[in-house]
Write an enzyme that holds these catalytic residues in place. Structure first.
Site, PDB file in Angstrom:
ATOM      1  N   TYR A   1      -5.948 -15.297 -19.956  1.00 25.86           N
ATOM      2  CA  TYR A   1      -5.251 -15.038 -18.689  1.00 25.86           C
ATOM      3  C   TYR A   1      -5.398 -13.553 -18.376  1.00 25.86           C
ATOM      4  O   TYR A   1      -5.242 -12.702 -19.255  1.00 25.86           O
ATOM      5  CB  TYR A   1      -3.766 -15.401 -18.803  1.00 25.86           C
TER       6      TYR A   1
ATOM      7  N   GLU B   1      -5.018 -12.709  -9.846  1.00 26.07           N
ATOM      8  CA  GLU B   1      -4.868 -13.471 -11.088  1.00 26.07           C
ATOM      9  C   GLU B   1      -6.130 -14.276 -11.376  1.00 26.07           C
ATOM     10  O   GLU B   1      -6.626 -14.997 -10.507  1.00 26.07           O
ATOM     11  CB  GLU B   1      -3.666 -14.407 -10.962  1.00 26.07           C
TER      12      GLU B   1
END
Length: 401
Positions: A112, A200
């Site tokens: 991530y 993101e």
């Protein structure tokens, strides 16, 4: 402002961040054609992904891996003909009007990676985790130590040594370190250049080793961006990416009149001036057993026309069974609200209980206006304070139910 994944991939690619090839389509026929082109170019695995502004697509069945044209056609047919329902959409789901047909990739590891505002420090922060591919909220709850954070200096920006250290801390090795740190640096530059409030990549992946890439290749296979609306005037290319079909129609209408409106799931409409007072109003409605249907801050400079439109928006929601007006007049004058109530009653009509609490600038003039209109608005009652107003509207709605 949010954008779709296919648009986020485009921004990443333009910033020098590796992403798989793909095409956005709007029909089943286009999906089949795009898939044929990718298969003809040598792809053996494709991914079909619904393009909606909500997460949980995989669990909802709106991300499909396909190895044949028939599988792509079947997947796209399903997505175009069924609403996507996930934990982020509510039970009604979202209609799918766009689908991404993209190259599938083999995955060895998932990570991530994101950049967003760290409000505690007042700076952007680089956030990363070796537990990618799942919702970061789940990781934060179950294993907070797995989330790494690096503060980004607002003037100097992200430094290469910070990116390399983050890559090492995440477990990248060999040539992966340079690839990962380059992606971080490019992402930080992209955020700075676009005024993104959130960038993101989830997941950031490592592909298995091969002759061309013995250490594997680091690339982004899913991305999400949010942009500061107040900065869009500086980015016409981003503004063109706005998709109004993904937004609540009432929220878009409110924005045209300079109103801050967010639709909720309750049954008591709220019209308030000031964000803090609006939050407090919703809280006290809940305290008295009610459920707010919206957040609506008319601000201090709203015109009679804007406030009348606010009532129109509130009353257009079929779930609304009562309305609470809570105005503490400062810049916003109470008599303007009172005139808007009368105007809305004439144009829209109040068939549900209406409770009005006014205090502040021109409140006496407002009370005179409301008293004169009482016979034309039989569902209206006035309250002395916020506690009284919340109790009245909750009780009135409960009685109607």
């Amino acid at each position: 402002m949010k954008i779709h994944e296919y648009q986020a991939r485009q921004l990443l690619a333009e910033a020098g961040i590796p992403v798989p090839g793909g095409t956005m389509v709007t029909t089943i026929t286009e999906a089949t054609t795009a898939a044929k082109t990718l298969f003809d170019d040598g792809a053996s695995l494709l991914v079909v992904k619904a393009q909606v502004h909500a997460g949980g697509r995989g669990k909802a069945g709106f991300v499909k891996l396909c190895r044949t044209l028939d599988e792509v056609t079947e997947a796209s047919t399903f997505m175009f003909n069924n609403p996507m329902v996930s934990v982020q959409t509510g039970p009604e789901g979202l209609d799918v009007t766009k689908v991404l047909i993209a190259d599938g990739v083999d995955i060895e590891s998932e990570f991530y990676l994101a950049i967003t505002m760290d409000r505690a420090n007042g700076t952007n922060a680089l956030i990363a985790s070796s537990e990618g591919g799942v919702e970061i909220e789940t990781v934060a709850h179950e294993n907070p130590d797995a989330i790494l954070t690096q503060r980004i200096d607002p003037l100097a920006g992200l430094q290469e040594y910070q990116a390399r250290q983050m890559a090492f801390d995440l477990g990248f090795t060999g040539k992966q370190v340079r690839q990962a740190s380059s992606i971080m640096m490019n992402l930080a530059k992209l955020v700075d250049e676009t005024d993104a409030s959130l960038a993101e990549i989830n997941p950031l992946i490592i592909t298995p080793s091969c002759d061309q890439n013995p250490d594997g290749e680091v690339m982004a296979i899913d991305a999400k961006f949010d942009f500061d609306d107040n900065a869009l005037f500086r980015h016409p290319n981003l503004k063109e990416m706005f998709d109004p079909t993904e937004e609540n129609a009432s929220e878009l209408k409110a924005a045209e009149f300079g109103l801050n409106f967010i639709a909720l799931d309750g049954n008591i409409g709220c019209l308030v001036n000031g964000a803090g007072l609006a939050m407090a109003t919703m809280d006290i409605i809940k305290l008295h057993g009610g459920s707010p249907a919206n957040f609506l801050d008319v601000g201090g400079a709203a015109t009679l026309e804007a406030v009348t439109e606010a009532f129109r928006i509130i009353l257009s929601d079929d779930k609304v069974e009562g309305v609470l007006v809570n105005i503490f007049g400062g810049i916003m004058k109470c008599d303007v609200i009172a005139e808007a109530i009368v105007s809305a009653a004439k144009e829209v009509g109040f068939t549900v209980p209406l409770v009005v609490r006014l205090e502040g600038t021109n409140v006496e003039a407002a009370r005179v206006i409301l008293k004169a209109a009482q016979s034309d608005i039989p569902t209206m009652q006035t309250a002395g304070d916020l506690e009284d107003a919340a109790a009245r509207v909750a009780s009135a709605v409960s009685a109607v139910c």
